[in-house]
Each structure stands twice: as C-alpha cells, then as structure tokens.
Write a protein that holds these residues in place. Structure first.
Motif, PDB file in Angstrom:
ATOM      1  N   ARG A  67      32.005  42.216  40.246  1.00  0.00           N
ATOM      2  CA  ARG A  67      33.288  41.839  40.857  1.00  0.00           C
ATOM      3  C   ARG A  67      33.072  41.126  42.181  1.00  0.00           C
ATOM      4  O   ARG A  67      33.727  40.136  42.485  1.00  0.00           O
ATOM      5  CB  ARG A  67      34.184  43.063  41.083  1.00  0.00           C
ATOM      6  CG  ARG A  67      34.539  43.905  39.880  1.00  0.00           C
ATOM      7  CD  ARG A  67      35.095  43.090  38.721  1.00  0.00           C
ATOM      8  NE  ARG A  67      35.611  43.864  37.631  1.00  0.00           N
ATOM      9  CZ  ARG A  67      34.889  44.422  36.656  1.00  0.00           C
ATOM     10  NH1 ARG A  67      33.584  44.334  36.669  1.00  0.00           N
ATOM     11  NH2 ARG A  67      35.461  45.063  35.665  1.00  0.00           N
ATOM     12  N   LEU A  68      32.140  41.631  42.986  1.00  0.00           N
ATOM     13  CA  LEU A  68      31.859  40.992  44.268  1.00  0.00           C
ATOM     14  C   LEU A  68      31.224  39.613  44.080  1.00  0.00           C
ATOM     15  O   LEU A  68      31.486  38.693  44.850  1.00  0.00           O
ATOM     16  CB  LEU A  68      30.964  41.882  45.129  1.00  0.00           C
ATOM     17  CG  LEU A  68      31.624  43.145  45.675  1.00  0.00           C
ATOM     18  CD1 LEU A  68      30.619  43.995  46.426  1.00  0.00           C
ATOM     19  CD2 LEU A  68      32.801  42.808  46.552  1.00  0.00           C
ATOM     20  N   ALA A  85      31.841  37.569  41.666  1.00  0.00           N
ATOM     21  CA  ALA A  85      32.949  36.666  41.327  1.00  0.00           C
ATOM     22  C   ALA A  85      33.795  36.363  42.562  1.00  0.00           C
ATOM     23  O   ALA A  85      34.229  35.220  42.755  1.00  0.00           O
ATOM     24  CB  ALA A  85      33.817  37.285  40.234  1.00  0.00           C
ATOM     25  N   LEU A  86      34.006  37.365  43.406  1.00  0.00           N
ATOM     26  CA  LEU A  86      34.801  37.177  44.613  1.00  0.00           C
ATOM     27  C   LEU A  86      34.099  36.258  45.619  1.00  0.00           C
ATOM     28  O   LEU A  86      34.700  35.323  46.140  1.00  0.00           O
ATOM     29  CB  LEU A  86      35.091  38.535  45.263  1.00  0.00           C
ATOM     30  CG  LEU A  86      35.858  38.513  46.578  1.00  0.00           C
ATOM     31  CD1 LEU A  86      37.300  38.080  46.329  1.00  0.00           C
ATOM     32  CD2 LEU A  86      35.819  39.884  47.234  1.00  0.00           C
ATOM     33  N   PHE A  87      32.812  36.530  45.877  1.00  0.00           N
ATOM     34  CA  PHE A  87      32.058  35.761  46.870  1.00  0.00           C
ATOM     35  C   PHE A  87      31.487  34.456  46.309  1.00  0.00           C
ATOM     36  O   PHE A  87      31.059  33.603  47.064  1.00  0.00           O
ATOM     37  CB  PHE A  87      30.896  36.589  47.431  1.00  0.00           C
ATOM     38  CG  PHE A  87      31.313  37.831  48.161  1.00  0.00           C
ATOM     39  CD1 PHE A  87      32.442  37.860  48.965  1.00  0.00           C
ATOM     40  CD2 PHE A  87      30.562  38.985  48.052  1.00  0.00           C
ATOM     41  CE1 PHE A  87      32.811  39.009  49.644  1.00  0.00           C
ATOM     42  CE2 PHE A  87      30.919  40.144  48.735  1.00  0.00           C
ATOM     43  CZ  PHE A  87      32.051  40.145  49.529  1.00  0.00           C
ATOM     44  N   LYS A  88      31.412  34.369  44.983  1.00  0.00           N
ATOM     45  CA  LYS A  88      30.769  33.244  44.298  1.00  0.00           C
ATOM     46  C   LYS A  88      29.314  33.071  44.753  1.00  0.00           C
ATOM     47  O   LYS A  88      28.806  31.971  44.893  1.00  0.00           O
ATOM     48  CB  LYS A  88      31.566  31.959  44.510  1.00  0.00           C
ATOM     49  CG  LYS A  88      32.963  32.058  43.932  1.00  0.00           C
ATOM     50  CD  LYS A  88      33.695  30.774  43.958  1.00  0.00           C
ATOM     51  CE  LYS A  88      35.117  30.839  43.488  1.00  0.00           C
ATOM     52  NZ  LYS A  88      35.654  31.964  42.874  1.00  0.00           N
ATOM     53  N   ALA A 129      26.558  39.279  46.948  1.00  0.00           N
ATOM     54  CA  ALA A 129      27.021  40.452  46.208  1.00  0.00           C
ATOM     55  C   ALA A 129      25.951  41.535  46.178  1.00  0.00           C
ATOM     56  O   ALA A 129      26.246  42.715  46.386  1.00  0.00           O
ATOM     57  CB  ALA A 129      27.419  40.056  44.788  1.00  0.00           C
TER      58      ALA A 129
END
Length: 120
Positions: A68-69, A71-74, A79
């Motif tokens: 999830r991180l 995807a959030l931080f790319k 992450a």
C-alpha cells in the motif's frame, strides 16, 4: 560449554520461549532437547511460532502495508524504509518490557534492540 553457547545467539529467544512454557531451568530444557523427549514439543513450538508471529508479521508488514505504501509513495525504496522503521517501532515495547532482555527498562537499549543491535 553451556546450552546458550551451543545453540548460538539466534536460538536464545527460542530457548527462552521454551523455558517459559516448560520450566524455569534452562538445564532441564536442554536435557529435554538432547534426550529427544522434548523434540515433539520443540517442533510444535517452532511450527506455532512460524504460523503466528512470522506469518502474521510478514503478511501485514510486507504483504499489506508495504504494497500500500509503495502504491502511495510510488517508490519501492521509500516504502521499504518506512515499513522497516514501523517494524522496529512495533517491536520496541517488547524490547523495553521483556525482563530477560538486556534492554529491559532502558529506552536507548530498547531502540537498539528493536532496530537490530545485537547484545553479547
């Protein structure tokens, strides 16, 4: 040479876990393991630790949180760094509160233990 030296530092935690379940005497536990009488219990304990602590920590921290991180931080690197810090913080209370650890009651040593510092 005593049991802790023979088992090495990686197995001390496992021996402590067995000790708290079976007895207060490390010598008795070592005797159970060497005699073969404790092998079934040792295998059961190992399997339970693998299925509970190892699986759940890996599933949550790497399978859920890290993806999830990422995807959030790319960023996979960011992450992994954030999850690593969170993983260490997750273990901080154990390192601080466990009465048999050298870090017991000392926040600085507990931070060191939670983030991979080895005690001798």
């Amino acid at each position: 040479m005593d049991a802790e030296h023979l088992l090495g530092s990686r197995y001390r935690h496992l021996l402590s876990s067995l000790q708290s379940v079976l007895s207060r005497n490390k010598g008795q536990i070592w005797h159970l393991l060497v005699s073969g009488k404790g092998v079934p219990l040792f295998l059961l304990s190992f399997l339970l630790m693998l299925l509970t602590a190892g699986f759940t920590e890996e599933f949550f921290f790497r399978g859920v949180l890290q993806t999830r991180l990422q995807a959030l931080f790319k960023s996979k690197v960011l992450a992994v760094l954030v999850v690593s810090i969170l993983f260490g913080l997750y273990h901080l209370p154990y390192a601080y509160l466990h009465p048999r650890w050298p870090s017991h009651g000392n926040w600085l040593d507990a931070f060191g233990a939670a983030f991979g510092r080895q005690f001798r």
